[in-house]
Design a protein around this motif. Structure first.
Motif, short mmCIF file in Angstrom:
data_model
loop_
_atom_site.label_atom_id
_atom_site.label_comp_id
_atom_site.label_asym_id
_atom_site.label_seq_id
_atom_site.Cartn_x
_atom_site.Cartn_y
_atom_site.Cartn_z
N ARG A 168 0.83 -1.21 0.00
CA ARG A 168 0.00 0.00 0.00
C ARG A 168 0.87 1.26 0.00
N ALA A 169 1.91 1.24 0.81
CA ALA A 169 2.79 2.41 0.89
C ALA A 169 3.47 2.67 -0.44
N ASN A 170 3.93 1.62 -1.11
CA ASN A 170 4.59 1.80 -2.40
C ASN A 170 3.62 2.29 -3.47
N VAL A 171 2.40 1.76 -3.46
CA VAL A 171 1.39 2.21 -4.42
C VAL A 171 1.09 3.69 -4.20
N ARG A 172 0.84 4.06 -2.98
CA ARG A 172 0.49 5.46 -2.69
C ARG A 172 1.63 6.41 -3.02
N LYS A 173 2.85 5.97 -2.80
CA LYS A 173 4.01 6.79 -3.15
C LYS A 173 4.05 7.01 -4.65
N ALA A 230 3.46 2.49 -16.86
CA ALA A 230 3.96 3.63 -16.10
C ALA A 230 4.92 4.39 -16.99
N PHE A 231 4.71 5.69 -17.12
CA PHE A 231 5.53 6.54 -17.97
C PHE A 231 6.30 7.53 -17.10
N ASP A 232 7.57 7.67 -17.40
CA ASP A 232 8.41 8.66 -16.74
C ASP A 232 8.92 9.60 -17.83
N GLY A 233 8.36 10.81 -17.88
CA GLY A 233 8.74 11.75 -18.92
C GLY A 233 8.46 11.25 -20.32
N ALA A 258 15.22 -0.90 -15.38
CA ALA A 258 16.01 -0.46 -14.24
C ALA A 258 15.46 0.81 -13.62
N ALA A 259 15.06 1.77 -14.48
CA ALA A 259 14.50 3.02 -13.95
C ALA A 259 13.20 2.77 -13.21
N GLY A 260 12.38 1.85 -13.74
CA GLY A 260 11.13 1.52 -13.08
C GLY A 260 11.35 0.82 -11.76
N GLN A 261 12.37 -0.04 -11.70
CA GLN A 261 12.70 -0.70 -10.43
C GLN A 261 13.09 0.32 -9.37
N LYS A 262 13.91 1.29 -9.77
CA LYS A 262 14.35 2.31 -8.83
C LYS A 262 13.16 3.08 -8.26
#
Length: 362
Positions: A168-173, A230-233, A258-262
């Motif tokens: 839950r904490a990871n999802v909310r973050k 999930a998109f980052d930029g 790797a970026a998604g894992q981080k």
């Protein structure tokens, strides 16, 4: 020849269905699984299978049907017939629908056996129907029966509450961060997904198909196979790929770079997949199999229960079935692993086919 059925004789009609709209309408009207949709059959037909769709009719009532996948076997075994999360019917109609489909396969194709892995719970009325139709349970599973199915009719708060505290904490973050969660909308984004999947498979050590297979899923299933990412930029960093019928979402694949894992984006993207399928009207979300591995441990963080489906059932259709059962222990790997396994099975089957020819001459 199909073994004698324990069921009473009924005047049923089994007819081919060649209309995609009619077929998918039948699947969705009976709460069918996405692996019974027309597009999934097209995919398999493009990759070393034959596909047939039949409707079972009792008078003026459509009891259900089945999308049947056929895989060629060495002479004289002809083929193996397979119902991937089928048939499509109400569970109370399972005995007569399954019997009618089995008789059709035996009469028209002469397949050595019909294998069924329905989307029904262990111990259900549907399981009883399998036994009544002359099927026997086998441990040689193709799709894993132990799984985790979320009830999407619950509120989002209830779905969130079922997760582990850390999850839950990871999802909310993730939801409060800079990542964007949405469906993949272009072929360019699809290619990013494929690159991540290759990276994930290499890191985790599991086998995957060639890229053309996944592009064909995108092509043939279309909106029935959404990819939530999930998109980052603007760059994909994690994804969940789903097959979807009217009621059921079935998780096909997932991956993270790797970026998604981080960023722990694999948590947020899973939640985004649940909520997207809930918004699309699905009432069930099947995370597709639990084993004793790290991927399964990750899945189990999203709920506090497990589900057990009825598993794999098989009905012999030929006098050569004992030869098939003894001489082709790897046959189901054809269904599981595709072309590479098929070559292995065909090599191993030469001895069985030779014994079968001797049997026929006797």
């Amino acid at each position: 020849m199909t073994p004698a059925s324990p069921l009473p004789t009924r005047e049923l009609t089994v007819r081919a269905c060649t209309d995609p709209v009619e077929w998918d309408g039948l699947v969705n009207a009976h709460g069918g699984h996405p692996l019974q949709l027309w597009g999934w059959g097209q995919l398999k037909a493009a990759h070393h299978w034959q596909t047939e769709r039949v409707v079972v009719v009792d008078g003026d009532r459509r009891l259900g049907g089945a999308q049947i996948l056929y895989r060629a076997l060495p002479w004289p075994l002809k083929s193996l017939a397979y119902l991937s999360r089928g048939p499509v019917c109400e569970q109370q109609d399972a005995p007569v629908v399954l019997d009618a489909v089995a008789r059709h396969v035996s009469r028209t194709r002469g397949s050595v056996a019909l294998v069924a892995e329905p989307d029904w719970d262990a111990g259900s009325a549907g399981e009883q129907g399998l036994a009544a139709a002359g099927f026997v349970h086998t441990d040689g599973t193709i799709l894993i029966p132990r799984t985790l199915i979320l009830d999407l009719t619950q509120s989002e708060d209830d779905l969130m509450a079922a997760m582990s505290r850390t999850t839950r904490a990871n999802v909310r973050k993730n939801l409060k961060g800079d990542l964007e969660f949405r469906k993949v909308a272009s072929e360019a984004e699809l290619e990013q997904v494929l690159a991540i999947y290759r990276e994930t498979a290499e890191r985790a050590g599991f086998g995957i198909h060639e890229d053309r297979y996944y592009r064909d899923i995108w092509r043939y299933l279309g909106e029935d196979s959404p990819i939530v990412a999930a998109f980052d930029g603007g760059e994909v960093v994690a994804f969940v790929w789903i097959a979807r019928s009217a009621g059921t979402a079935f998780e096909l694949y997932g991956g993270v770079n790797a970026a998604g894992q981080k960023a722990r984006a694999n948590y947020g993207v899973k939640w985004a997949a649940f909520t997207a399928m809930k918004a699309d009207g699905c009432t069930r979300y099947d995370l597709n199999g639990l084993l004793n591995d790290g991927i399964s441990d990750f899945k189990k963080q999203f709920a506090q229960h497990e589900d057990l489906l009825t598993g794999t059932w098989e009905r012999p259709l030929s006098p050569l079935y004992p030869v098939y059962a003894r001489g082709m222990p790897l046959a189901r790997r054809v269904l599981q692993e595709g072309r590479k396994a098929a070559k292995t099975v065909l090599r191993q089957a030469k001895g069985a086919a030779g014994r079968a020819r001797q049997l026929v001459r006797r």
